[in-house]
Design a protein around this motif. Structure first.
Motif, PDB file in Angstrom:
ATOM      1  N   HIS A 108     -11.156  11.599  20.367  1.00  0.00           N
ATOM      2  CA  HIS A 108     -12.161  12.081  19.522  1.00  0.00           C
ATOM      3  C   HIS A 108     -12.706  10.734  19.049  1.00  0.00           C
ATOM      4  N   GLN A 109     -12.257   9.468  19.007  1.00  0.00           N
ATOM      5  CA  GLN A 109     -12.883   8.270  18.808  1.00  0.00           C
ATOM      6  C   GLN A 109     -14.060   7.929  19.798  1.00  0.00           C
ATOM      7  N   LEU A 110     -13.476   8.340  21.057  1.00  0.00           N
ATOM      8  CA  LEU A 110     -14.542   8.107  22.372  1.00  0.00           C
ATOM      9  C   LEU A 110     -15.720   9.289  22.226  1.00  0.00           C
ATOM     10  N   ARG A 111     -15.430  10.381  21.824  1.00  0.00           N
ATOM     11  CA  ARG A 111     -16.360  11.542  21.672  1.00  0.00           C
ATOM     12  C   ARG A 111     -17.461  11.171  20.490  1.00  0.00           C
ATOM     13  N   ALA A 112     -16.869  10.578  19.289  1.00  0.00           N
ATOM     14  CA  ALA A 112     -17.576  10.120  18.463  1.00  0.00           C
ATOM     15  C   ALA A 112     -18.817   9.048  18.801  1.00  0.00           C
ATOM     16  N   LEU A 113     -18.139   7.970  19.495  1.00  0.00           N
ATOM     17  CA  LEU A 113     -19.139   6.956  20.110  1.00  0.00           C
ATOM     18  C   LEU A 113     -20.267   7.508  20.974  1.00  0.00           C
ATOM     19  N   GLU A 114     -19.823   8.569  21.716  1.00  0.00           N
ATOM     20  CA  GLU A 114     -20.899   9.123  22.688  1.00  0.00           C
ATOM     21  C   GLU A 114     -21.689   9.774  21.846  1.00  0.00           C
ATOM     22  N   GLY A 115     -21.423  10.377  20.816  1.00  0.00           N
ATOM     23  CA  GLY A 115     -22.110  11.164  19.913  1.00  0.00           C
ATOM     24  C   GLY A 115     -23.327  10.381  19.189  1.00  0.00           C
ATOM     25  N   LEU A 116     -23.262   9.202  19.256  1.00  0.00           N
ATOM     26  CA  LEU A 116     -24.186   8.323  18.688  1.00  0.00           C
ATOM     27  C   LEU A 116     -25.606   8.237  19.382  1.00  0.00           C
ATOM     28  N   GLU A 117     -25.191   8.655  20.705  1.00  0.00           N
ATOM     29  CA  GLU A 117     -26.307   8.449  21.620  1.00  0.00           C
ATOM     30  C   GLU A 117     -27.220   7.342  21.845  1.00  0.00           C
ATOM     31  N   LEU A 118     -26.389   6.431  21.734  1.00  0.00           N
ATOM     32  CA  LEU A 118     -27.002   4.985  22.025  1.00  0.00           C
ATOM     33  C   LEU A 118     -27.102   4.422  23.538  1.00  0.00           C
ATOM     34  N   GLY A 119     -26.444   5.366  24.590  1.00  0.00           N
ATOM     35  CA  GLY A 119     -26.973   5.143  25.784  1.00  0.00           C
ATOM     36  C   GLY A 119     -25.749   4.854  26.497  1.00  0.00           C
ATOM     37  N   GLY A 120     -25.506   4.924  27.737  1.00  0.00           N
ATOM     38  CA  GLY A 120     -24.539   4.694  28.777  1.00  0.00           C
ATOM     39  C   GLY A 120     -24.236   3.184  28.644  1.00  0.00           C
ATOM     40  N   GLU A 121     -25.277   2.339  28.757  1.00  0.00           N
ATOM     41  CA  GLU A 121     -25.188   0.717  28.942  1.00  0.00           C
ATOM     42  C   GLU A 121     -24.372   0.317  27.597  1.00  0.00           C
ATOM     43  N   TRP A 122     -24.689   0.631  26.529  1.00  0.00           N
ATOM     44  CA  TRP A 122     -24.058   0.455  25.233  1.00  0.00           C
ATOM     45  C   TRP A 122     -22.822   1.076  25.284  1.00  0.00           C
ATOM     46  N   LEU A 123     -22.488   2.139  25.676  1.00  0.00           N
ATOM     47  CA  LEU A 123     -20.930   2.733  25.748  1.00  0.00           C
ATOM     48  C   LEU A 123     -20.170   1.814  26.690  1.00  0.00           C
ATOM     49  N   ARG A 124     -20.684   1.541  27.677  1.00  0.00           N
ATOM     50  CA  ARG A 124     -19.929   0.714  28.781  1.00  0.00           C
ATOM     51  C   ARG A 124     -19.425  -0.783  28.269  1.00  0.00           C
ATOM     52  N   ALA A 125     -20.453  -1.202  27.362  1.00  0.00           N
ATOM     53  CA  ALA A 125     -20.369  -2.721  26.809  1.00  0.00           C
ATOM     54  C   ALA A 125     -19.273  -2.465  25.825  1.00  0.00           C
ATOM     55  N   VAL A 126     -19.317  -1.519  25.008  1.00  0.00           N
ATOM     56  CA  VAL A 126     -18.284  -1.294  23.815  1.00  0.00           C
ATOM     57  C   VAL A 126     -17.053  -0.778  24.457  1.00  0.00           C
ATOM     58  N   CYS A 127     -16.806   0.089  25.355  1.00  0.00           N
ATOM     59  CA  CYS A 127     -15.656   0.392  25.705  1.00  0.00           C
ATOM     60  C   CYS A 127     -14.682  -0.243  26.583  1.00  0.00           C
ATOM     61  N   HIS A 128     -15.332  -1.335  27.355  1.00  0.00           N
ATOM     62  CA  HIS A 128     -14.976  -2.154  28.212  1.00  0.00           C
ATOM     63  C   HIS A 128     -15.508  -3.540  28.344  1.00  0.00           C
ATOM     64  N   ASP A 129     -16.681  -3.672  28.616  1.00  0.00           N
ATOM     65  CA  ASP A 129     -17.256  -4.914  29.189  1.00  0.00           C
ATOM     66  C   ASP A 129     -17.197  -5.974  28.061  1.00  0.00           C
ATOM     67  N   ASN A 130     -17.480  -5.584  26.749  1.00  0.00           N
ATOM     68  CA  ASN A 130     -17.552  -6.648  25.907  1.00  0.00           C
ATOM     69  C   ASN A 130     -16.164  -7.354  25.780  1.00  0.00           C
ATOM     70  N   ALA A 131     -15.083  -6.655  25.655  1.00  0.00           N
ATOM     71  CA  ALA A 131     -13.692  -7.112  25.547  1.00  0.00           C
ATOM     72  C   ALA A 131     -13.479  -7.967  26.730  1.00  0.00           C
ATOM     73  N   ALA A 132     -13.825  -7.432  27.781  1.00  0.00           N
ATOM     74  CA  ALA A 132     -13.503  -8.091  28.913  1.00  0.00           C
ATOM     75  C   ALA A 132     -13.945  -9.451  29.106  1.00  0.00           C
ATOM     76  N   ARG A 133     -15.326  -9.680  28.587  1.00  0.00           N
ATOM     77  CA  ARG A 133     -16.070 -10.838  28.485  1.00  0.00           C
ATOM     78  C   ARG A 133     -15.210 -11.769  27.470  1.00  0.00           C
ATOM     79  N   VAL A 134     -14.730 -11.154  26.263  1.00  0.00           N
ATOM     80  CA  VAL A 134     -14.287 -11.943  25.241  1.00  0.00           C
ATOM     81  C   VAL A 134     -12.870 -12.368  25.717  1.00  0.00           C
ATOM     82  N   PHE A 135     -11.992 -11.691  26.305  1.00  0.00           N
ATOM     83  CA  PHE A 135     -10.845 -12.053  26.665  1.00  0.00           C
ATOM     84  C   PHE A 135     -10.460 -12.496  27.935  1.00  0.00           C
ATOM     85  N   GLY A 136     -11.603 -12.685  28.737  1.00  0.00           N
ATOM     86  CA  GLY A 136     -11.412 -13.144  30.186  1.00  0.00           C
ATOM     87  C   GLY A 136     -10.752 -12.084  31.011  1.00  0.00           C
ATOM     88  N   LEU A 137     -10.956 -10.746  31.198  1.00  0.00           N
ATOM     89  CA  LEU A 137     -10.147  -9.876  31.744  1.00  0.00           C
ATOM     90  C   LEU A 137     -11.050  -9.526  33.192  1.00  0.00           C
TER      91      LEU A 137
END
Length: 298
Positions: free
Chosen positions: A269-298
Motif C-alpha cells: 500500500h505504501q508503494l501504491r500510495a507513492l505511485e498514486g502521486l503521479e510524479l513520474g517514473g523517474e521520481w519513483l525510481r529515485a525515491v524507491c531505490h536510487d537516492n538511498a543507493a547514492r546516500v549509502f553507497g550501495l
C-alpha cells in the motif's frame, strides 16, 4: 498478520512494481528491528493504544519472529533496510547499539544502525558506533521526549555531521505531539550543524510544509516517505496537495521508508500510495531505490 498465500501474492505484486520501474529492488531506510523483548513492548504499546499513538487503532500487520520478518523483506525484494531502534530513557542507547551491531553482522542486507540519547557519554558511544561501522542513526524525539537541540547532544551531532552519517529523525508531531516535536528544535540543531545529514521521518507529519522548508534551506536535509500518502495517514493528517510540486522538486532527497513491521496495512500500500502521486517514473525510481543507493553507497 498476513497468511502465507496473501504474502506470496503481495511479494509478487511488489516485485512487479519495482521490476516495472527497471530497478534491482527496493531500499527501505525506515524499518524496525530491535531486541525481541523491546519490540514486544512496542507492540504492546500499539495494542493498548498508548498516548503517543493518538488514540488510533493500529494493528501490526507483520507480527512475526525476527527471522521471518527479514525473510518477508527479502521476498519483497528489499535489498537493503535498517534496524531503527531508539531509547526512551538514559542508559539504554549504548546497549541498543551493541545489539544493533550484532544484528548487522548477522544480517548483511541490514544497514548497521545505531541510536543516541541526551546523557553523559553520548559523544563517546556515538563516536564508537561510527568507528565500528554504523551507517545510519535513529533519533526519536517523540518517544525519547527530549529536545534535539539539548546541549548534551551537540558534540554527538558534530561527530555525525563530520562523519557524514545520516540520522533518521522522528521529529514531527504525528501521530501525537510531544514536548519537543515540530520544526523549531530541529532548526536550532541545523543552525549549529548545517552539514548534518538529517532524514526527516514521515516527511515531518503533520508539519509537512515546514520540514520541506528546512530541506529547501539545507542541502543535506532529506525526508523519508514513511506512512505518508497512505489511506491510514491521510485519514487524520493529510498531506497538503499544494505542496506536491515541492516534493517533486526535492526528488533527489526523498527516500523510501515504510515503518515495517509496525504498519496497519500491507507493505504494498505504501508503494501504491507513492505511485498514486503521479510524479513520474523517474521520481519513483529515485525515491524507491536510487537516492538511498547514492546516500549509502550501495
Amino acid at each position: 498478520m498476513i497468511d502465507a498465500d496473501d504474502g506470496d501474492e503481495e511479494a509478487r505484486a511488489i516485485r512487479d512494481f519495482w521490476g516495472g520501474l527497471g530497478l534491482p529492488g527496493l531500499i527501505d531506510v525506515h524499518t524496525h528491528f530491535m531486541p525481541e523483548r523491546v519490540l514486544r513492548k512496542v507492540w504492546e504499546y500499539f495494542d493498548t493504544n498508548g498516548p503517543l499513538i493518538g488514540g488510533l487503532g493500529w494493528p501490526i500487520t507483520y507480527r512475526e519472529e525476527e527471522t521471518e520478518r527479514t525473510a518477508v523483506l527479502r521476498r519483497f525484494g528489499v535489498r537493503a533496510f535498517t534496524a531503527m531502534l531508539y531509547p526512551h530513557k538514559p542508559g539504554m542507547a549504548e546497549w541498543l547499539n551493541g545489539w544493533a551491531a550484532d544484528f548487522a553482522a548477522r544480517t548483511p542486507d541490514c544497514l548497521h544502525t545505531a541510536t543516541l540519547f541526551p546523557e553523559p557519554g553520548v559523544e563517546h558511544y556515538v563516536r564508537a558506533a561510527v568507528e565500528s561501522g554504523a551507517r545510519v542513526f535513529k533519533a526519536h524525539v517523540q518517544v525519547g521526549d527530549y529536545d534535539p537541540a539539548d546541549e548534551r547532544l551537540d558534540a554527538a551531532w558534530g561527530v555525525l555531521a563530520e562523519a557524514g552519517v545520516p540520522v533518521v529523525t522522528h521529529c514531527g508531531s504525528g501521530p501525537a505531539p510531544g514536548k519537543h516535536t515540530g520544526p523549531e528544535p530541529v532548526a536550532r540543531v541545523l543552525a549549529r550543524h548545517p552539514r548534518l545529514r538529517l532524514i526527516v521521518a514521515h516527511m515531518g507529519m503533520p508539519e509537512y510544509e515546514e520540514f520541506l522548508g528546512l530541506a529547501e534551506r539545507y542541502d543535506h536535509v532529506m525526508l523519508d516517505t514513511t506512512m505518508t500518502f497512505t489511506d491510514f495517514s491521510e485519514s487524520f493528517m493529510p498531506f497538503p496537495r499544494r505542496a506536491l510540486p515541492r516534493v517533486a522538486a526535492l526528488g533527489d532527497r526523498v527516500l523510501l521508508g515504510s515503518d515495517f513491521p509496525n504498519i496497519p496495512y500491507p507493505y504494498l500500500h505504501q508503494l501504491r500510495a507513492l505511485e498514486g502521486l503521479e510524479l513520474g517514473g523517474e521520481w519513483l525510481r529515485a525515491v524507491c531505490h536510487d537516492n538511498a543507493a547514492r546516500v549509502f553507497g550501495l
